[in-house]
Write an enzyme that holds these catalytic residues in place. Sequence first.
Site, PDB file in Angstrom:
ATOM      1  N   ASP A  77       0.343   5.123   0.307  1.00 15.89           N
ATOM      2  CA  ASP A  77      -0.039   5.329  -1.289  1.00 15.89           C
ATOM      3  C   ASP A  77      -0.920   6.622  -1.456  1.00 15.89           C
ATOM      4  O   ASP A  77      -0.516   7.500  -1.269  1.00 15.89           O
ATOM      5  CB  ASP A  77      -1.068   3.895  -1.544  1.00 15.89           C
ATOM      6  N   CYS A 233      -5.881   4.942   0.029  1.00 14.24           N
ATOM      7  CA  CYS A 233      -4.465   4.017   0.598  1.00 14.24           C
ATOM      8  C   CYS A 233      -4.478   2.649  -0.182  1.00 14.24           C
ATOM      9  O   CYS A 233      -3.720   1.852  -0.079  1.00 14.24           O
ATOM     10  CB  CYS A 233      -4.424   3.837   2.064  1.00 14.24           C
TER      11      CYS A 233
END
Length: 308
Positions: A77, A233
């Site tokens: 991410d 993340c």
Amino acid sequence: MISVVQLGTVEYTTGLALQQKLVTLRKEEKIGDVLLLLEHQPVITLGRNAKTANVVASAEFLKQRGVELCECDRGGDVTFHGPGQIVGYPIFDLRGFPRSSTLSSRAEENEAKSRSLESRDLVFPGRKHIGVIEFVRRLEDVLMRTCAYFTIPAKRVQGLTGVWTDPATEADVGTAALGRPVEQSSTEELATSKHPEAKLAAIGVHISRFVTSHGFALNVNTDLSYFNLIIPCGITSKSVTSMQKELGKELDLNAVAESISRNVGLVFQSQILWVDTLDALLGRTVGVPMSRPKELRHLHHEDDATWA
């Protein structure tokens, strides 16, 4: 053999272009396995699974802080890179690393699901070399061993990628922690704890035709306030930390880089060769004694006359 090149501070887009060039050369077998160690200027990167909502700061505020925003093809991410953080880019051909006998295809498949890895990240069962799961585990092992060397207990967390503090562990750090077998520490069951963990290192990789790129980011002396600009993340339940914060003192980045390199050699069971410059790496392995490779000239925005 793994060649290690320490590059200093590199702009993120330059680092991306450099990785692409080295991946191409590795696929063509014009270079061997390479580990780049470097720092980036402040940048927020979005992996291929990133959600833009996890960048909580406005574009205007990012500009005020001098932080770039870049998309990339690594897994994962949103994360941050900046000064005081050691970023490692392994350009490895996975076919050169034998698979661990203790990691079954079923175990690898189950772990892939727990880590939310896409099916295209997996490799075919029955292979003799490591795949993405064992590669990521070995990177985690390298970083856990490095943290242990500096007396910081670190561990994996079930279902998550990266390296985390281990508040429940008090003693098994330093040189004693480095004595455990590589195979055991690389493939052991993921640790869990009731104590809150904080993230020391992020990992996000890309693999194309067995050749890896992107890699890991270890927070050494990182300014952790930058992580307030994002949801790192995409995880809201755990904080981010650094080696400096855990130890209460600033660390020598070169000493940490040397520890990482030693542990890469240990965990991947390869000899390590320190190469002073990228030019020396390319000149030695590609055989270009008199002129800088065309791709590298373009990367540095140079014309043919700049080579001395």
